[in-house]
Motif scaffolding. Structure first.
Motif, PDB file in Angstrom:
ATOM      1  N   LEU A 194       0.794  -0.886  -0.202  1.00  0.00           N
ATOM      2  CA  LEU A 194      -0.398  -0.282  -0.236  1.00  0.00           C
ATOM      3  C   LEU A 194       0.878   0.962   0.253  1.00  0.00           C
ATOM      4  CD1 LEU A 194      -2.547  -0.869   3.118  1.00  0.00           C
ATOM      5  CD2 LEU A 194      -2.888  -0.687   0.095  1.00  0.00           C
ATOM      6  N   VAL A 230      -9.750   2.552  -0.124  1.00  0.00           N
ATOM      7  CA  VAL A 230      -9.906   1.396   0.646  1.00  0.00           C
ATOM      8  C   VAL A 230     -11.514   1.480   0.886  1.00  0.00           C
ATOM      9  CG1 VAL A 230      -9.915   1.228   3.550  1.00  0.00           C
ATOM     10  CG2 VAL A 230      -7.594   2.539   2.154  1.00  0.00           C
ATOM     11  N   VAL A 273     -11.009  -1.067   7.193  1.00  0.00           N
ATOM     12  CA  VAL A 273      -9.402  -1.606   7.959  1.00  0.00           C
ATOM     13  C   VAL A 273     -10.302  -2.224   9.270  1.00  0.00           C
ATOM     14  CG1 VAL A 273      -7.793  -0.523   8.972  1.00  0.00           C
ATOM     15  CG2 VAL A 273      -8.518   0.667   6.785  1.00  0.00           C
ATOM     16  N   VAL A 304      -6.305  -4.694   5.189  1.00  0.00           N
ATOM     17  CA  VAL A 304      -7.558  -3.314   4.569  1.00  0.00           C
ATOM     18  C   VAL A 304      -7.370  -4.315   2.919  1.00  0.00           C
ATOM     19  CG1 VAL A 304      -6.552  -1.337   3.555  1.00  0.00           C
ATOM     20  CG2 VAL A 304      -5.207  -1.982   5.143  1.00  0.00           C
ATOM     21  N   VAL A 315      -9.194  -3.182  -0.573  1.00  0.00           N
ATOM     22  CA  VAL A 315      -8.914  -2.287  -1.477  1.00  0.00           C
ATOM     23  C   VAL A 315      -9.560  -2.634  -2.795  1.00  0.00           C
ATOM     24  CG1 VAL A 315      -6.837  -0.672  -2.648  1.00  0.00           C
ATOM     25  CG2 VAL A 315      -6.616  -1.407  -0.647  1.00  0.00           C
ATOM     26  N   TRP A 358      -1.630  -3.824   5.834  1.00  0.00           N
ATOM     27  CA  TRP A 358      -0.973  -3.300   6.486  1.00  0.00           C
ATOM     28  C   TRP A 358       0.297  -3.441   7.996  1.00  0.00           C
ATOM     29  CZ3 TRP A 358      -0.249  -1.011  11.606  1.00  0.00           C
ATOM     30  CH2 TRP A 358      -0.031   0.232  11.483  1.00  0.00           C
ATOM     31  N   LEU A 397       2.570   4.112   5.172  1.00  0.00           N
ATOM     32  CA  LEU A 397       1.166   4.744   5.678  1.00  0.00           C
ATOM     33  C   LEU A 397       1.202   4.727   7.550  1.00  0.00           C
ATOM     34  CD1 LEU A 397      -1.096   3.546   2.299  1.00  0.00           C
ATOM     35  CD2 LEU A 397       0.235   5.700   2.122  1.00  0.00           C
ATOM     36  N   ASP A 451      -4.368   7.123   8.363  1.00  0.00           N
ATOM     37  CA  ASP A 451      -4.775   7.755   7.495  1.00  0.00           C
ATOM     38  C   ASP A 451      -5.257   6.809   6.458  1.00  0.00           C
ATOM     39  OD1 ASP A 451      -3.511   9.613   8.007  1.00  0.00           O
ATOM     40  OD2 ASP A 451      -1.800   9.177   7.309  1.00  0.00           O
ATOM     41  N   LEU A 452      -6.347   5.076   7.013  1.00  0.00           N
ATOM     42  CA  LEU A 452      -6.346   4.284   5.957  1.00  0.00           C
ATOM     43  C   LEU A 452      -7.705   3.977   6.369  1.00  0.00           C
ATOM     44  CD1 LEU A 452      -3.474   2.092   5.517  1.00  0.00           C
ATOM     45  CD2 LEU A 452      -4.199   3.011   3.775  1.00  0.00           C
ATOM     46  N   THR A 486     -10.485   6.371   1.990  1.00  0.00           N
ATOM     47  CA  THR A 486      -9.488   7.323   1.223  1.00  0.00           C
ATOM     48  C   THR A 486      -8.714   5.961   0.092  1.00  0.00           C
ATOM     49  OG1 THR A 486      -8.679   6.933   4.053  1.00  0.00           O
ATOM     50  CG2 THR A 486      -7.230   6.956   2.156  1.00  0.00           C
ATOM     51  N   VAL A 532      -6.200   5.454  -1.867  1.00  0.00           N
ATOM     52  CA  VAL A 532      -4.457   4.497  -2.467  1.00  0.00           C
ATOM     53  C   VAL A 532      -3.920   4.370  -3.459  1.00  0.00           C
ATOM     54  CG1 VAL A 532      -4.559   3.822  -0.088  1.00  0.00           C
ATOM     55  CG2 VAL A 532      -4.929   2.179  -1.507  1.00  0.00           C
TER      56      VAL A 532
END
Length: 178
Positions: A113, A125, A128, A137, A139, A151, A157, A161-162, A166, A168
């Protein structure tokens, strides 16, 4: 869980110290991979694959062995010459021998990621799930294509922030594909 892990270390120590051959029958895939020098994966009394744990895990002989030994994303795709394309042409990796249609299989721990705009496949995303040392995660690459990633602190990252929605970038090293 802690006692079980400690016993696995102790059993491996005893095996090495005494040099005895040990046969362990288990339905716990992680236990089999961690204790064995060689693993035999069996279905309905027949050996589907035998070999060193790392080989059986990273180069499964069949889709069933791969799915049995852990999580993986399966993406249908097409071969063209020496290239394999999946996810609507977003993912390109070296092709192996075979027909024009195939399935790309990649384990979450091999899916990288990166921030949006990095080299790779853009995605968003979906979810999570924090698991302590890592986070699972999910995606979305296209509306009908999702890929599981793992992750960790070293991913570059921040976990904070995930969040869902979001953007990525997903990276898949060519040697990660089965």
């Amino acid at each position: 869980r802690k006692l079980r892990d400690e016993m696995q270390w102790e059993l491996k120590r005893i095996q090495r110290q005494t040099g005895i051959t040990t046969i362990i029958v288990t339905h716990d895939q992680e236990e089999a991979l961690s204790l064995a020098d060689h693993v035999a994966v069996m279905f309905e009394g027949q050996i589907a694959q035998i070999g060193p744990p790392s080989e059986v895990y990273t180069k499964p002989a069949t889709r069933r062995v791969m799915e049995f030994l852990g999580e993986a994303t399966l993406l249908p795709g097409e071969r063209s010459g020496d290239r394999f394309s999946a996810a609507g042409g977003l993912i390109h990796v070296p092709a192996r021998d075979g027909g024009s249609r195939a399935i790309l299989a990649v384990r979450p721990e091999r899916v990288g990621l990166a921030p949006p705009g990095a080299s790779g496949v853009p995605g968003s995303v979906i979810e999570v799930v924090y698991k302590g040392a890592h986070a699972a995660v999910m995606v979305e690459l296209t509306p009908d294509c999702r890929i599981a990633a793992r992750w960790s602190e070293s991913s570059g990252l921040a976990l904070a922030d995930l969040r869902p929605q979001t953007p990525v970038t997903v990276t898949i090293p060519p040697d990660a594909v089965t």
